[in-house]
Design a protein around this motif. Structure first.
Motif, PDB file in Angstrom:
ATOM      1  N   LYS A  51       0.831  -1.210   0.000  1.00 12.18           N
ATOM      2  CA  LYS A  51       0.000   0.000   0.000  1.00 12.18           C
ATOM      3  C   LYS A  51       0.866   1.262   0.000  1.00 12.18           C
ATOM      4  CE  LYS A  51      -2.715  -0.147   3.493  1.00 12.18           C
ATOM      5  NZ  LYS A  51      -3.730  -0.128   4.548  1.00 12.18           N
ATOM      6  N   PHE A  52       1.895   1.283   0.857  1.00 13.55           N
ATOM      7  CA  PHE A  52       2.773   2.443   0.944  1.00 13.55           C
ATOM      8  C   PHE A  52       3.506   2.677  -0.374  1.00 13.55           C
ATOM      9  CE2 PHE A  52       3.191   1.380   5.706  1.00 13.55           C
ATOM     10  CZ  PHE A  52       2.082   2.138   6.017  1.00 13.55           C
ATOM     11  N   LEU A  53       3.992   1.612  -0.984  1.00 15.07           N
ATOM     12  CA  LEU A  53       4.711   1.742  -2.255  1.00 15.07           C
ATOM     13  C   LEU A  53       3.791   2.225  -3.363  1.00 15.07           C
ATOM     14  CD1 LEU A  53       6.919  -1.454  -2.024  1.00 15.07           C
ATOM     15  CD2 LEU A  53       7.728   0.908  -1.943  1.00 15.07           C
ATOM     16  N   GLN A  54       2.533   1.773  -3.372  1.00 11.27           N
ATOM     17  CA  GLN A  54       1.580   2.243  -4.372  1.00 11.27           C
ATOM     18  C   GLN A  54       1.302   3.729  -4.199  1.00 11.27           C
ATOM     19  OE1 GLN A  54      -1.833  -0.370  -3.925  1.00 11.27           O
ATOM     20  NE2 GLN A  54      -1.428  -1.257  -5.952  1.00 11.27           N
ATOM     21  N   ALA A  55       1.343   4.212  -2.948  1.00 11.29           N
ATOM     22  CA  ALA A  55       1.108   5.628  -2.674  1.00 11.29           C
ATOM     23  C   ALA A  55       2.334   6.482  -2.988  1.00 11.29           C
ATOM     24  CB  ALA A  55       0.720   5.811  -1.214  1.00 11.29           C
ATOM     25  N   GLY A  56       3.440   5.845  -3.442  1.00  9.10           N
ATOM     26  CA  GLY A  56       4.636   6.602  -3.823  1.00  9.10           C
ATOM     27  C   GLY A  56       5.583   6.877  -2.678  1.00  9.10           C
ATOM     28  N   LYS A  57       5.438   6.173  -1.567  1.00 10.33           N
ATOM     29  CA  LYS A  57       6.311   6.390  -0.409  1.00 10.33           C
ATOM     30  C   LYS A  57       7.357   5.294  -0.350  1.00 10.33           C
ATOM     31  CE  LYS A  57       2.724   8.639   2.080  1.00 10.33           C
ATOM     32  NZ  LYS A  57       1.404   8.425   2.485  1.00 10.33           N
ATOM     33  N   LYS A  58       8.517   5.640   0.220  1.00 17.47           N
ATOM     34  CA  LYS A  58       9.544   4.627   0.459  1.00 17.47           C
ATOM     35  C   LYS A  58       9.197   3.879   1.738  1.00 17.47           C
ATOM     36  CE  LYS A  58      13.550   6.564  -1.826  1.00 17.47           C
ATOM     37  NZ  LYS A  58      14.970   6.838  -1.694  1.00 17.47           N
ATOM     38  N   VAL A  59       9.656   2.648   1.842  1.00 21.19           N
ATOM     39  CA  VAL A  59       9.372   1.828   3.013  1.00 21.19           C
ATOM     40  C   VAL A  59      10.694   1.301   3.565  1.00 21.19           C
ATOM     41  CG1 VAL A  59       8.193  -0.218   3.879  1.00 21.19           C
ATOM     42  CG2 VAL A  59       7.146   1.117   2.052  1.00 21.19           C
ATOM     43  N   LYS A  60      10.910   1.517   4.863  1.00 19.39           N
ATOM     44  CA  LYS A  60      12.087   0.964   5.530  1.00 19.39           C
ATOM     45  C   LYS A  60      11.632  -0.294   6.249  1.00 19.39           C
ATOM     46  CE  LYS A  60      15.775   1.789   8.766  1.00 19.39           C
ATOM     47  NZ  LYS A  60      16.243   2.568   9.900  1.00 19.39           N
ATOM     48  N   VAL A  61      12.188  -1.423   5.851  1.00 17.37           N
ATOM     49  CA  VAL A  61      11.832  -2.709   6.439  1.00 17.37           C
ATOM     50  C   VAL A  61      12.931  -3.070   7.437  1.00 17.37           C
ATOM     51  CG1 VAL A  61      11.354  -5.127   5.967  1.00 17.37           C
ATOM     52  CG2 VAL A  61      10.688  -3.398   4.307  1.00 17.37           C
ATOM     53  N   ASP A  62      12.538  -3.269   8.700  1.00 17.75           N
ATOM     54  CA  ASP A  62      13.477  -3.634   9.758  1.00 17.75           C
ATOM     55  C   ASP A  62      13.182  -5.043  10.227  1.00 17.75           C
ATOM     56  OD1 ASP A  62      14.991  -1.260  10.022  1.00 17.75           O
ATOM     57  OD2 ASP A  62      13.323  -0.315  11.076  1.00 17.75           O
ATOM     58  N   LEU A  63      14.236  -5.807  10.451  1.00 18.68           N
ATOM     59  CA  LEU A  63      14.109  -7.154  10.997  1.00 18.68           C
ATOM     60  C   LEU A  63      14.914  -7.181  12.290  1.00 18.68           C
ATOM     61  CD1 LEU A  63      13.274 -10.138  10.714  1.00 18.68           C
ATOM     62  CD2 LEU A  63      15.377 -10.500   9.451  1.00 18.68           C
ATOM     63  N   PHE A  64      14.234  -7.453  13.407  1.00 22.18           N
ATOM     64  CA  PHE A  64      14.883  -7.461  14.714  1.00 22.18           C
ATOM     65  C   PHE A  64      15.252  -8.875  15.111  1.00 22.18           C
ATOM     66  CE2 PHE A  64      12.194  -3.672  14.838  1.00 22.18           C
ATOM     67  CZ  PHE A  64      13.152  -2.723  15.131  1.00 22.18           C
ATOM     68  N   PHE A  65      16.492  -9.038  15.541  1.00 21.94           N
ATOM     69  CA  PHE A  65      16.963 -10.328  16.051  1.00 21.94           C
ATOM     70  C   PHE A  65      16.963 -10.257  17.573  1.00 21.94           C
ATOM     71  CE2 PHE A  65      19.182 -10.117  11.916  1.00 21.94           C
ATOM     72  CZ  PHE A  65      18.682 -11.270  11.344  1.00 21.94           C
ATOM     73  N   ARG A  66      16.464 -11.317  18.220  1.00 23.72           N
ATOM     74  CA  ARG A  66      16.482 -11.394  19.677  1.00 23.72           C
ATOM     75  C   ARG A  66      17.426 -12.502  20.108  1.00 23.72           C
ATOM     76  NH1 ARG A  66      10.536 -11.522  22.002  1.00 23.72           N
ATOM     77  NH2 ARG A  66      10.073  -9.333  21.736  1.00 23.72           N
ATOM     78  N   GLY A  67      18.244 -12.200  21.077  1.00 29.47           N
ATOM     79  CA  GLY A  67      19.131 -13.220  21.648  1.00 29.47           C
ATOM     80  C   GLY A  67      20.050 -13.846  20.622  1.00 29.47           C
TER      81      GLY A  67
END
Length: 179
Positions: free
Chosen positions: A116-132
């Motif tokens: 949805k964000f990309l269709q609206a013309g916005k950039k998206v920052k995707v974060d992946l969190f590692f635990r332990g």
């Protein structure tokens, strides 16, 4: 006792009597150099033409001043800045956070938001969190990012490389450029 907020005033422009230098170089309104003269004499020449003496540059031994209509000059400056703002395009960056052991439904919802964000013309920052100890399985994180890229390939593409910051793996998705 009342506390008053300090009002920050803009510096006064160097025009007419506010020019402190005793001698200045003068340019008339057509761009012709009139030469060095005393400030009072230059102001008198400007006043004879119903114009103002405006200091353009003060770094020289003799400051450079121009005879012009200051109110018109100020108006044209504001008009140029408004025009520049009109053509300035701000790209908003949205953030979506993932975890390594994410459920299918949560994954689908977050990918749908990215789409949805990309269709609206916005950039998206995707974060992946590692635990332990999950940090030791960075290859699983890159596989998840590859899956995300494949799912949003119709509307977006990866912008730059995947980066590791501490225990976070990050990637920027940008909307596809229109051709």
């Amino acid at each position: 006792m009342k506390q008053y907020k300090k009002v920050r005033r803009e510096p006064r422009p160097n025009i007419n009597e506010f020019i402190k230098a005793p001698t200045v170089e003068v340019i008339d309104q057509t761009g012709k150099m009139l030469g060095k003269m005393s400030t009072s004499q230059a102001i008198a020449i400007a006043r004879d033409q119903d114009l103002d003496l405006f200091m353009v540059a003060d770094k020289n031994p003799y400051p450079l001043c121009k005879i012009l209509d200051y109110s018109k000059h100020k108006y044209m400056q504001s008009k140029r800045s408004r025009e520049a703002k009109k053509h300035h395009h701000i790209i908003e960056v949205k953030g979506v956070k993932f975890r390594l052991n994410i459920g299918q439904h949560d994954y689908d919802t977050k990918v749908k938001n990215c789409y949805k964000f990309l269709q609206a013309g916005k950039k998206v920052k995707v974060d992946l969190f590692f635990r332990g100890r999950e940090i030791t399985h960075q290859n699983l994180g890159s596989e998840l990012f590859d899956r995300i890229k494949a799912d949003v390939a119709e509307v977006g593409e990866a912008d730059g490389k995947i980066s590791l910051n501490g225990k976070n793996l990050s990637m920027i998705l940008a909307p596809l450029r229109k051709k």
